[in-house]
Design an enzyme around this catalytic site. Sequence first.
Site, PDB file in Angstrom:
ATOM      1  CB  ALA A  38      35.589  43.396  39.491  1.00 28.88           C
ATOM      2  CB  ALA A  39      38.217  45.870  44.311  1.00 28.84           C
ATOM      3  N   GLY A  40      35.693  47.463  43.336  1.00 36.81           N
ATOM      4  CA  GLY A  40      34.603  48.422  43.574  1.00 36.81           C
ATOM      5  C   GLY A  40      33.249  47.815  43.251  1.00 36.81           C
ATOM      6  CG  ASP A  41      32.499  46.598  39.388  1.00 38.23           C
ATOM      7  OD1 ASP A  41      32.108  47.779  39.463  1.00 38.23           O
ATOM      8  OD2 ASP A  41      33.225  46.183  38.465  1.00 38.23           O
ATOM      9  CB  SER A  93      37.617  38.397  41.643  1.00 38.75           C
ATOM     10  OG  SER A  93      36.831  39.566  41.412  1.00 38.75           O
TER      11      SER A  93
END
Length: 305
Positions: free
Chosen positions: A245-248, A287
């Site tokens: 989910a870093a891209g999200d 996160s």
Amino acid sequence: MSGHIVVVGSINMDLVVHTERHPQPGETVLGSRFQTFPGGKGANQAVAAARAGGRVKMIGRIGDDAFSERLEAGLVENGVDTTCVLHTPGAASGVALITLDSEGQNTIVVAAGANSLLTPQDIREFSPVFEGASVLVLQLEIPLETVAKAMALAKFHGVKVILNPAPAQGLPGSLLAQVDYLIPNQFELALLTGMQVISLAADAVQSLGTGAVIVTLGGNGVVVHRGSETFQIASHPVPVVDTVAAGDAFVGAFAVAISEGRSLREAAERGNAAGAISVTRAGAQPSLPTREEIDAFLAAHPRRR
Ligand code: RIB
């Protein structure tokens, strides 16, 4: 411009196993911890945008199984308007099987379930949601014709379109022509264009009519192309716990900044900071940083170019 943000996309339950290393094909490895987190690229981006300070309305489908209640609650608790999240009788909710290695790197397999049943007709029925919106956020875990319908409605209402073309797939030029901000990672951009060199690939996409191309490079930050303007923002060195989910996180914070009328550079910087914070924490939605956390992070970390 400061209207609400519409997110049309997937809602998944993430089933996460921690493992020392990812298995090879045909190999079994022993994992350690098992955890479940609300996820799905669409839902993650909706939560990321809501936490970053946006007013967010989500259009999507969940099943009528054991996961659906928790998935909807995850959105509601974070302030996402779920009036347009449909329950689908007889369908399973989307599920993502995730392995997470000791470096925090992941592999993901998605069983789309109810996400695959989100139709252009559903979007048509929710067309009033596009009125007064400033930004539409899309990804590719729902049927492509549904993505196309949402884009067409956004264009009709003068709403800016952000597309995160993930999971990677080839796309018709007619669709890319309607995208104001394309946010791929380097692999997705290469698959989209057949080109490995980022600047050439970004030019190729822009020649089709796409506005800005914002390429996320993981540990190498982000590179932005818009017409003849190009700039790079370095990544922030942070301890990596979980890259899911870093891209999200990037897309959600970027969308809010654009909806607030901030510059492309500022939007990319806020996205970059949100992505950096998210990798320091476990899980997809848990996160994702708040607006205050993004502001504090940017204040504490000098501008990275
Ligand atoms: O981008 C991360 C997400 O991809 C996960 O939450 C998983 O559900 C998949 O959709």
